[in-house]
Design an enzyme around this catalytic site. Structure first.
Site, mmCIF file in Angstrom:
data_model
loop_
_atom_site.group_PDB
_atom_site.id
_atom_site.type_symbol
_atom_site.label_atom_id
_atom_site.label_comp_id
_atom_site.label_asym_id
_atom_site.label_seq_id
_atom_site.Cartn_x
_atom_site.Cartn_y
_atom_site.Cartn_z
ATOM 1 N N ARG A 118 -20.642 11.885 -3.176
ATOM 2 C CA ARG A 118 -20.384 11.047 -4.415
ATOM 3 C C ARG A 118 -18.864 11.785 -4.942
ATOM 4 N NH1 ARG A 118 -26.167 11.092 -4.972
ATOM 5 N NH2 ARG A 118 -26.894 9.314 -3.445
ATOM 6 N N LYS A 140 -5.201 5.284 -5.502
ATOM 7 C CA LYS A 140 -6.056 3.951 -5.167
ATOM 8 C C LYS A 140 -5.470 4.589 -3.669
ATOM 9 C CE LYS A 140 -4.216 0.346 -6.358
ATOM 10 N NZ LYS A 140 -3.711 -1.015 -6.674
ATOM 11 N N GLU A 182 9.675 1.477 -1.065
ATOM 12 C CA GLU A 182 8.958 1.605 -2.302
ATOM 13 C C GLU A 182 9.929 1.524 -3.893
ATOM 14 O OE1 GLU A 182 6.021 0.540 -2.438
ATOM 15 O OE2 GLU A 182 4.796 1.000 -0.135
ATOM 16 N N LYS A 224 5.920 5.059 -11.728
ATOM 17 C CA LYS A 224 3.805 4.856 -11.220
ATOM 18 C C LYS A 224 2.578 5.121 -12.169
ATOM 19 C CE LYS A 224 1.289 4.077 -8.007
ATOM 20 N NZ LYS A 224 0.675 4.545 -6.649
ATOM 21 N N GLU A 234 -6.546 -1.867 -11.800
ATOM 22 C CA GLU A 234 -5.676 -3.048 -11.416
ATOM 23 C C GLU A 234 -6.863 -3.885 -11.733
ATOM 24 O OE1 GLU A 234 -4.057 -3.070 -7.692
ATOM 25 O OE2 GLU A 234 -4.363 -5.318 -7.534
ATOM 26 N N ARG A 238 -0.894 -3.511 -13.477
ATOM 27 C CA ARG A 238 -0.818 -2.610 -12.277
ATOM 28 C C ARG A 238 -0.261 -3.771 -10.981
ATOM 29 N NH1 ARG A 238 -4.147 3.188 -9.793
ATOM 30 N NH2 ARG A 238 -3.223 3.004 -7.609
ATOM 31 N N ASN A 242 2.340 -3.996 -6.677
ATOM 32 C CA ASN A 242 2.098 -4.868 -5.174
ATOM 33 C C ASN A 242 3.463 -5.948 -5.121
ATOM 34 O OD1 ASN A 242 -0.525 -4.569 -3.339
ATOM 35 N ND2 ASN A 242 -0.318 -4.104 -5.160
ATOM 36 N N HIS A 245 3.446 -7.001 -1.186
ATOM 37 C CA HIS A 245 2.912 -6.229 -0.355
ATOM 38 C C HIS A 245 1.669 -7.198 0.088
ATOM 39 C CE1 HIS A 245 4.266 -2.847 -1.867
ATOM 40 N NE2 HIS A 245 3.166 -1.567 -1.366
ATOM 41 N N HIS A 249 1.408 -6.842 3.548
ATOM 42 C CA HIS A 249 -0.070 -6.491 4.366
ATOM 43 C C HIS A 249 -0.558 -7.208 5.529
ATOM 44 C CE1 HIS A 249 -1.164 -4.422 0.722
ATOM 45 N NE2 HIS A 249 -0.494 -3.549 1.222
ATOM 46 N N HIS A 262 4.867 0.598 6.816
ATOM 47 C CA HIS A 262 4.251 0.140 6.114
ATOM 48 C C HIS A 262 4.682 -0.224 5.176
ATOM 49 C CE1 HIS A 262 1.913 -1.139 2.135
ATOM 50 N NE2 HIS A 262 2.600 0.045 1.447
HETATM 51 P P1 NAD Z 1 2.473 7.641 7.601
HETATM 52 O O1 NAD Z 1 1.515 8.261 6.851
HETATM 53 O O2 NAD Z 1 1.954 7.467 8.366
HETATM 54 O O3 NAD Z 1 3.426 8.795 7.640
HETATM 55 C C1 NAD Z 1 4.787 9.121 8.481
HETATM 56 C C2 NAD Z 1 5.673 9.264 9.625
HETATM 57 O O4 NAD Z 1 5.805 10.819 9.474
HETATM 58 C C3 NAD Z 1 4.085 10.004 10.453
HETATM 59 O O5 NAD Z 1 4.231 10.236 11.647
HETATM 60 C C4 NAD Z 1 3.748 11.459 10.230
HETATM 61 O O6 NAD Z 1 2.602 12.276 10.799
HETATM 62 C C5 NAD Z 1 5.056 11.587 9.724
HETATM 63 N N1 NAD Z 1 5.178 13.152 8.659
HETATM 64 C C6 NAD Z 1 4.841 13.426 7.856
HETATM 65 N N2 NAD Z 1 5.562 13.888 7.283
HETATM 66 C C7 NAD Z 1 6.196 13.612 7.952
HETATM 67 C C8 NAD Z 1 7.498 15.247 7.123
HETATM 68 N N3 NAD Z 1 7.543 15.995 6.363
HETATM 69 N N4 NAD Z 1 7.758 15.714 8.897
HETATM 70 C C9 NAD Z 1 8.165 15.150 9.912
HETATM 71 N N5 NAD Z 1 7.042 13.822 10.267
HETATM 72 C C10 NAD Z 1 6.400 14.074 8.939
HETATM 73 O O7 NAD Z 1 3.669 7.342 6.698
HETATM 74 P P2 NAD Z 1 3.668 6.611 4.754
HETATM 75 O O8 NAD Z 1 4.936 5.321 4.665
HETATM 76 O O9 NAD Z 1 3.647 8.265 4.264
HETATM 77 O O10 NAD Z 1 2.461 5.857 4.138
HETATM 78 C C11 NAD Z 1 2.080 4.390 4.840
HETATM 79 C C12 NAD Z 1 0.288 4.405 4.160
HETATM 80 O O11 NAD Z 1 0.432 4.566 2.664
HETATM 81 C C13 NAD Z 1 0.591 3.108 4.716
HETATM 82 O O12 NAD Z 1 -1.506 3.179 4.856
HETATM 83 C C14 NAD Z 1 0.082 2.501 2.992
HETATM 84 O O13 NAD Z 1 -0.845 1.779 3.248
HETATM 85 C C15 NAD Z 1 0.247 3.705 1.933
HETATM 86 N N6 NAD Z 1 0.478 3.736 0.574
HETATM 87 C C16 NAD Z 1 -0.984 3.421 -0.166
HETATM 88 C C17 NAD Z 1 -0.974 3.578 -1.384
HETATM 89 C C18 NAD Z 1 -1.290 3.741 -2.849
HETATM 90 O O14 NAD Z 1 -1.691 3.471 -3.934
HETATM 91 N N7 NAD Z 1 -2.445 4.566 -1.859
HETATM 92 C C19 NAD Z 1 1.104 3.059 -2.258
HETATM 93 C C20 NAD Z 1 1.390 3.259 -0.434
HETATM 94 C C21 NAD Z 1 1.385 3.006 0.613
HETATM 95 N N1 GLY Z 2 1.025 1.051 -4.365
HETATM 96 C C1 GLY Z 2 0.240 0.414 -5.084
HETATM 97 C C2 GLY Z 2 -0.311 0.689 -6.504
HETATM 98 O O1 GLY Z 2 -0.858 2.269 -6.560
HETATM 99 O O2 GLY Z 2 -1.168 0.072 -7.472
#
Ligand code: NAD
Ligand code: GLY
Length: 358
Positions: A118, A140, A182, A224, A234, A238, A242, A245, A249, A262
């Site tokens: 939990r 998130k 972003e 942010k 949100e 907040r 998006n 997005h 999405h 993404h």
């Molecule tokens: P990712 O985590 O897939 O990383 C991108 C690629 O880079 C992967 O192949 C990873 O292994 C590689 N990588 C990571 N760090 C590296 C480094 N230092 N050197 C070499 N390679 C490296 O993608 P991302 O763009 O980081 O994240 C996208 C995800 O984040 C999506 O799922 C999206 O929905 C999510 N997201 C979440 C939020 C949130 O608020 N939680 C906000 C925006 C995006």
């Molecule tokens: N990336 C959208 C949020 O964090 O609210």
């Protein structure tokens, strides 16, 4: 190093941004609570940075869980492998999960930390530009479902965010550009000055100038943090984070999370949202054209896949901003100011979807 804070009233956590942080044992000791740690990473990031992190954690009991790489693995099944590791390593409620990687590892790790017993502490150690400017901050967490992006998840604020900018040196160019999307988003939704700065300094960011990257990361995290502080869950403002997005999405889900990064899908989504904003008379066409030009210069895609307007609409109805069946959209009423509204002309949305997705 710059340190910012996310201040939620009931809790406050630091975001450290700078070079060399993975080797800074003193900082990590101060930021990562607990004796027992599970580092969650993936097959790409672990060989690059796991040992560096481990060496900076003397005196801790450190387990690891190495995940497959890629958005298509951001699933409940993969979260299950993290639960399995936590149980196999007999981790208790005072354990801390350390998510070392991009947004996929961060979202999965954060989600597992939110659920395990939990809720255990989670420290985000983002290694992509996208994760450093966005996903590691704000709490998130979650996983995808074949029927939609991030449909299963939880709010779970990290205990700390540690963004070592040195990790960006190994990031592939395509991933760097996805992170830029972003940053452009923040300029669009709440900081016209940042948008202007990006138009001038984009070449420095593409060349990975450390000072420019640190400036952009800190500016993004500051924006942010301020939005999340006003609306953690949100309920209202907040949702502006998006921007792009809802359309993005839909693009990701329609292409099985395999064709677009993404950030790339968000770039196309921002253009669609700006086009609709212009169609509705909220912004002029020149503002939308400035956004398109910046995204093109950043090497981001500006054309949507031909998934069809109906399919896009169906996927958009699963958006988390839908209320009582009505889809709320994040639109611009100026370059630098976003509005969230369900009050728009449906025919304008249909025309935009048809133009982009037909
Ligand atoms: P990712 O985590 O897939 O990383 C991108 C690629 O880079 C992967 O192949 C990873 O292994 C590689 N990588 C990571 N760090 C590296 C480094 N230092 N050197 C070499 N390679 C490296 O993608 P991302 O763009 O980081 O994240 C996208 C995800 O984040 C999506 O799922 C999206 O929905 C999510 N997201 C979440 C939020 C949130 O608020 N939680 C906000 C925006 C995006
Ligand atoms: N990336 C959208 C949020 O964090 O609210």
């Amino acid at each position: 190093m710059q340190t910012l804070h996310v201040d939620l009233g009931h809790s406050r956590y630091p975001i450290d941004i700078g070079p060399g942080l993975l080797g800074d044992a003193g900082l990590l000791d101060a930021r990562i609570p607990g004796r027992d740690l599970l580092i969650v990473s993936n097959v790409t990031v672990a060989p690059l940075y796991l040992e560096r992190l481990r060496r900076s954690l003397p005196g801790r009991r450190v387990g690891e869980c190495i995940l497959p790489d890629g958005e298509s693995h951001k699933t409940l099944a993969t979260a299950g492998t993290i639960f399995d590791a936590l149980v196999a390593q007999r981790q208790n409620r005072d354990a801390t999960l350390v998510a070392l990687g991009g947004g996929v590892v961060g979202d999965l790790g954060g989600f597992a930390a939110a659920c395990y017993q939990r809720g255990i502490a989670c420290v985000q150690v983002p290694t992509t530009l996208l994760a450093q400017v966005d996903s590691s901050v704000g709490g998130k967490t979650g996983v995808n479902h074949p029927g939609g992006k991030n449909l299963i998840g939880a709010f779970h604020q990290p205990a700390a965010v540690i963004a070592d900018t040195d990790t960006l040196t190994t990031l592939p160019d395509r991933e760097l550009r996805a992170g830029l999307a972003e940053i452009v988003k923040y300029g669009c939704i709440c900081d016209a000055g940042l948008f202007d700065w990006l138009e001038i300094n984009l070449p420095r960011l593409l060349a990975r100038d450390p000072a420019a990257l640190t400036h952009a990361i800190a500016a993004s995290c500051r924006l942010k943090a301020s939005v999340v502080a006003r609306d953690e869950r949100e309920s209202n403002v907040r949702a502006i984070l998006n921007f792009g997005h809802t359309f993005g999405h839909a693009i990701e889900a329609a292409t099985a999370y395999t064709s677009y990064l993404h950030g790339e899908a968000v770039a196309i989504g921002m253009l669609i949202a700006a086009d609709l904003s212009a169609r509705l008379g909220l912004i002029d066409r020149e503002a939308a054209a400035r956004l398109r030009a910046l995204l093109e210069r950043a090497g981001l895609p500006v054309a949507a896949p031909a998934i069809g307007a109906d399919r896009a609409r169906t996927l958009m109805q699963m958006d988390k901003k839908v209320r009582a069946g009505a889809l709320r959209l994040v639109l611009l009423d100026a370059l630098g100011n976003a509005v969230v509204t369900a009050d728009y002309d449906e025919s304008a949305l249909t025309a935009t979807l048809t133009e982009y997705f037909a």
